[in-house]
Design a protein around this motif. Structure first.
Motif, mmCIF file in Angstrom:
data_model
loop_
_atom_site.group_PDB
_atom_site.id
_atom_site.type_symbol
_atom_site.label_atom_id
_atom_site.label_comp_id
_atom_site.label_asym_id
_atom_site.label_seq_id
_atom_site.Cartn_x
_atom_site.Cartn_y
_atom_site.Cartn_z
ATOM 1 N N GLU A 75 19.043 -16.404 8.583
ATOM 2 C CA GLU A 75 18.118 -17.403 8.020
ATOM 3 C C GLU A 75 18.780 -18.773 7.912
ATOM 4 O OE1 GLU A 75 14.997 -17.897 4.300
ATOM 5 O OE2 GLU A 75 15.610 -15.900 4.965
ATOM 6 N N ILE A 76 20.039 -18.799 7.480
ATOM 7 C CA ILE A 76 20.750 -20.087 7.386
ATOM 8 C C ILE A 76 20.883 -20.717 8.769
ATOM 9 C CG2 ILE A 76 22.984 -21.164 6.875
ATOM 10 C CD1 ILE A 76 23.278 -19.162 4.543
ATOM 11 N N GLU A 77 21.222 -19.892 9.762
ATOM 12 C CA GLU A 77 21.365 -20.412 11.131
ATOM 13 C C GLU A 77 20.047 -20.981 11.637
ATOM 14 O OE1 GLU A 77 23.385 -19.188 15.355
ATOM 15 O OE2 GLU A 77 22.627 -17.561 14.095
ATOM 16 N N GLN A 78 18.953 -20.261 11.360
ATOM 17 C CA GLN A 78 17.634 -20.703 11.809
ATOM 18 C C GLN A 78 17.216 -22.006 11.122
ATOM 19 O OE1 GLN A 78 14.643 -17.694 11.339
ATOM 20 N NE2 GLN A 78 13.036 -18.900 12.296
ATOM 21 N N GLU A 79 17.486 -22.105 9.814
ATOM 22 C CA GLU A 79 17.028 -23.274 9.049
ATOM 23 C C GLU A 79 17.919 -24.502 9.216
ATOM 24 O OE1 GLU A 79 15.738 -23.243 5.029
ATOM 25 O OE2 GLU A 79 14.925 -21.216 5.147
ATOM 26 N N GLN A 80 19.248 -24.285 9.228
ATOM 27 C CA GLN A 80 20.166 -25.436 9.217
ATOM 28 C C GLN A 80 21.181 -25.446 10.364
ATOM 29 O OE1 GLN A 80 20.076 -28.087 7.274
ATOM 30 N NE2 GLN A 80 18.465 -27.439 5.874
ATOM 31 N N GLY A 81 21.421 -24.277 10.968
ATOM 32 C CA GLY A 81 22.295 -24.244 12.140
ATOM 33 C C GLY A 81 23.790 -24.241 11.865
ATOM 34 N N ARG A 82 24.166 -24.474 10.612
ATOM 35 C CA ARG A 82 25.598 -24.492 10.288
ATOM 36 C C ARG A 82 25.772 -24.300 8.786
ATOM 37 N NH1 ARG A 82 24.336 -29.864 9.573
ATOM 38 N NH2 ARG A 82 25.545 -30.846 7.904
ATOM 39 N N LEU A 83 27.045 -24.147 8.380
ATOM 40 C CA LEU A 83 27.374 -23.983 6.961
ATOM 41 C C LEU A 83 28.706 -24.683 6.703
ATOM 42 C CD1 LEU A 83 26.284 -22.627 4.403
ATOM 43 C CD2 LEU A 83 27.439 -20.539 5.091
ATOM 44 N N ASP A 84 28.666 -25.753 5.907
ATOM 45 C CA ASP A 84 29.863 -26.562 5.669
ATOM 46 C C ASP A 84 30.678 -26.084 4.467
ATOM 47 O OD1 ASP A 84 29.184 -28.657 7.682
ATOM 48 O OD2 ASP A 84 27.482 -28.980 6.341
ATOM 49 N N VAL A 85 29.984 -25.479 3.495
ATOM 50 C CA VAL A 85 30.637 -25.086 2.245
ATOM 51 C C VAL A 85 30.140 -23.709 1.819
ATOM 52 C CG1 VAL A 85 30.948 -25.616 -0.208
ATOM 53 C CG2 VAL A 85 30.794 -27.489 1.451
#
Length: 252
Positions: A75-85
């Motif tokens: 879901e995070i990948e679909q919504e934002q494509g990355r994770l910084d923190v």
């Protein structure tokens, strides 16, 4: 005017429905981040999302369930494509003295606090860019001998160890891994830990505060501010540390 230390960052806070997790999610949003929070119970998750108000998505799940983690990151990948923190905050335990520890207590505590935290971080790595920040929530219990806390304290010592090894494992990607170790911070989790009435809990906290050099308990927001520091470029040369936010309790 807030400084926006996390402007345009995408962050995850596990166990973000109350206490330290909720306070940190609020701080992250105030500092300009888009935040994903997790929690095991949908009603509490919905309430937390409403309280945070904007730039937040709640995803129901249990960090000790690897399928839930896979769903979270999809879901995070679909919504934002990355994770910084990442603030790997989900955890808990109960105080049970040696002699009364059950296999169920051991497995439940290690599954959430150690296995769940490890796979929270490992499964996020494909989404994390160079220079990302990982903050692990441990506890002063990892270095202090606290009665009836064998299992809980051991899990938090493992968390501290993870930060050291992962700092080396991730150095080529410039991903920083740090630990925040809260001291006496009354939160809803304390009710579960101690199994006391509200009045008993107040009395206990007052007694414990006598051992804190600053003479008081801390607040979830005081932990959140420390996590923001470790998440932001303010700590760009800080990696592998354990930051005690405990009013001096472990230092004397």
């Amino acid at each position: 005017m807030i400084s926006q230390k996390l402007s345009e960052k995408v962050a995850l806070v596990t166990g973000g429905t109350s206490g330290i997790g909720l306070a940190t999610a609020k701080r992250f949003v105030a500092e300009g981040a888009y935040v994903f929070i997790t929690g095991r119970h949908q009603p509490e998750l919905d309430a937390a999302v409403n309280e945070i108000g904007k730039n937040v998505t709640g995803i129901q799940g249990d960090v000790s369930n690897l399928a839930d983690l896979d769903r979270l990151y999809a879901e995070i990948e679909q919504e934002q494509g990355r994770l910084d923190v990442i603030f790997a905050n989900a955890g808990g335990g109960e105080f049970i003295p040696l002699g009364s520890i059950t296999e169920e207590h051991f497995d439940k505590t290690f599954n959430t606090n150690v296995k769940g935290l490890l796979f929270t971080v490992q499964k996020a790595l494909p989404l994390m860019p160079e220079g990302a920040s990982i903050i692990l929530n441990a506890s002063t219990a990892s270095i202090k001998g606290i009665p009836a806390s064998s299992v809980y304290s051991a899990t938090k010592a493992a968390v501290r160890s993870f930060a050291r090894t992962w700092t080396v494992d991730l150095k080529d990607r410039q991903i920083r891994v740090n630990v925040v170790s809260p001291g006496l911070i009354p939160t809803p989790a304390y009710d579960l830990l101690w199994g006391l009435s509200e009045e008993q809990l107040k009395e206990l906290v007052a007694n414990l505060a006598k051992n804190v050099p600053l003479g008081r308990a801390g607040t979830p927001d005081e932990i959140a501010k420390a996590v923001v520091f470790l998440a932001s470029d303010d700590s760009s040369y800080v990696s592998g540390i354990e930051l005690f936010v405990d009013g001096g309790f472990t230092q004397i």
